[in-house]
Scaffold this motif. Structure first.
Motif, PDB file in Angstrom:
ATOM      1  N   THR A 179       0.821  -1.203   0.000  1.00  0.00           N
ATOM      2  CA  THR A 179       0.000   0.000   0.000  1.00  0.00           C
ATOM      3  C   THR A 179       0.862   1.263   0.000  1.00  0.00           C
ATOM      4  O   THR A 179       2.032   1.243   0.389  1.00  0.00           O
ATOM      5  N   ARG A 180       0.256   2.341  -0.416  1.00  0.00           N
ATOM      6  CA  ARG A 180       0.949   3.631  -0.397  1.00  0.00           C
ATOM      7  C   ARG A 180       1.449   3.959   1.020  1.00  0.00           C
ATOM      8  O   ARG A 180       2.586   4.410   1.202  1.00  0.00           O
ATOM      9  N   THR A 181       0.597   3.720   1.995  1.00  0.00           N
ATOM     10  CA  THR A 181       0.979   4.024   3.382  1.00  0.00           C
ATOM     11  C   THR A 181       2.204   3.236   3.804  1.00  0.00           C
ATOM     12  O   THR A 181       3.131   3.779   4.425  1.00  0.00           O
ATOM     13  N   ARG A 224      -4.309  -1.390  -8.145  1.00  0.00           N
ATOM     14  CA  ARG A 224      -5.185  -0.216  -7.974  1.00  0.00           C
ATOM     15  C   ARG A 224      -5.890  -0.278  -6.628  1.00  0.00           C
ATOM     16  O   ARG A 224      -5.985   0.728  -5.915  1.00  0.00           O
ATOM     17  N   ASP A 227      -3.823   0.762  -3.757  1.00  0.00           N
ATOM     18  CA  ASP A 227      -3.239   2.107  -3.876  1.00  0.00           C
ATOM     19  C   ASP A 227      -1.718   1.993  -3.932  1.00  0.00           C
ATOM     20  O   ASP A 227      -0.986   2.728  -3.269  1.00  0.00           O
ATOM     21  N   SER A 228      -1.248   1.035  -4.746  1.00  0.00           N
ATOM     22  CA  SER A 228       0.174   0.730  -4.845  1.00  0.00           C
ATOM     23  C   SER A 228       0.910   1.772  -5.675  1.00  0.00           C
ATOM     24  O   SER A 228       0.395   2.259  -6.706  1.00  0.00           O
ATOM     25  N   GLU A 242      -0.997  12.233 -10.258  1.00  0.00           N
ATOM     26  CA  GLU A 242      -0.381  11.259  -9.353  1.00  0.00           C
ATOM     27  C   GLU A 242       1.132  11.445  -9.277  1.00  0.00           C
ATOM     28  O   GLU A 242       1.730  11.356  -8.196  1.00  0.00           O
ATOM     29  N   ARG A 246       3.234  12.316  -5.888  1.00  0.00           N
ATOM     30  CA  ARG A 246       4.307  11.495  -5.339  1.00  0.00           C
ATOM     31  C   ARG A 246       5.573  12.320  -5.097  1.00  0.00           C
ATOM     32  O   ARG A 246       6.306  12.060  -4.142  1.00  0.00           O
TER      33      ARG A 246
END
Length: 275
Positions: A179-181, A224, A227-228, A242, A246
């Motif tokens: 995940t993004r987190t 998706r 949220d990779s 996006e 980033r």
């Protein structure tokens, strides 16, 4: 740790991993198209079964395109450190300083490759010592008048420590469905007091998966949903938003994609490269 928000943003740049998966004339035509699209760097993987050796291929790519070229990435256990350093230095000389040495400890399953080549399976804790040896030898060969940029693909604490000390660019090895987190937490743990360039490896653009950058069975929908950061949308407006997000939130300024998806991202690259 130094956060991305406390320093001046780096200009954006975009690289393409472009192995020779078809005939050589088609590959040359592909490179010419990439050179006209705003991409800055042509990159080659280090996988003997797939293509000619990276060094000669990159020398050809540099001549055809006039772009920067680099390995993405050399596997440290496959060749002696001095040999890797010598080849990197030679490419820097032959390309007038347009070569970037990408290096890491090898893809998953590299132990099988090493056995097939008759080479010892180097323990993981030794592989980063090999990377250090490569960079040390390279700096000696470059001398005071040259500096071959070094990009390191890192995962664990030892790799991060070596990269924090020696790398010019760092990319983070992470599960594609991370995940993004979780990825942001990983990057916050990286000691970037030298403000090295942060790169992100993006194997999936929309529904297009670069087979040489992602494992078999990679599912764009799963990336998706997670949220990779291994995914970018194919819609130019969404991709632009996006990419800028980033850089602002995490500090990524170098985006590396696969050749098959490079065309879909070309309008974004043309607008954002160098900004």
């Amino acid at each position: 740790m130094t956060s991305a928000s406390t320093r001046q943003p780096r200009p954006l740049r975009f690289g393409v991993v472009a192995p020779i998966t078809k005939d050589v004339p088609a590959w040359r035509d592909q490179l010419r198209g990439l050179a006209d699209s705003g991409y800055s760097t042509i990159l080659m993987p280090d996988v003997p079964e797939w293509q000619p050796a990276p060094g000669p291929a990159l020398a050809v790519a540099a001549t055809i395109t006039g772009l920067r070229v680099g390995t993405w990435v050399y596997a440290s256990p496959v060749r002696p450190a001095w040999s890797t350093a010598w080849e990197a230095h030679s490419l820097t000389v032959l390309t007038d300083g347009r070569f970037e040495l990408g290096i890491g400890t090898g893809r998953p399953g590299i132990a099988d490759q090493l056995r097939g080549l008759g080479l010892p399976d180097v323990p993981m804790n030794r592989r980063w010592d090999q990377v250090r040896e490569v960079v040390t030898a390279l700096r000696e060969l470059d001398g005071p008048d040259l500096h071959t940029p070094v990009a390191m693909a890192v995962g664990g604490p030892k790799g991060m420590a070596v990269a924090a000390e020696l790398a010019d660019t760092v990319t983070f090895v992470m599960p594609h469905t991370e995940t993004r987190t979780a990825t942001m937490r990983r990057i916050r743990d990286f000691d970037n007091r030298r403000a090295v360039e942060l790169a992100v490896h993006v194997p999936v653009i929309g529904d297009s998966v670069a087979p040489f950058m992602a494992g078999p069975g990679t599912d764009p929908a799963a990336l998706r949903a997670a949220d990779s950061l291994a995914f970018l949308p194919s819609d130019p407006a969404a991709a632009t938003e996006e990419i800028l997000r980033r850089r602002e939130e995490i500090g990524f300024s170098y985006f590396v994609v696969g050749a098959d998806a490079a065309g879909a991202l070309a309008p974004v690259v043309a607008d954002l490269a160098g900004q």
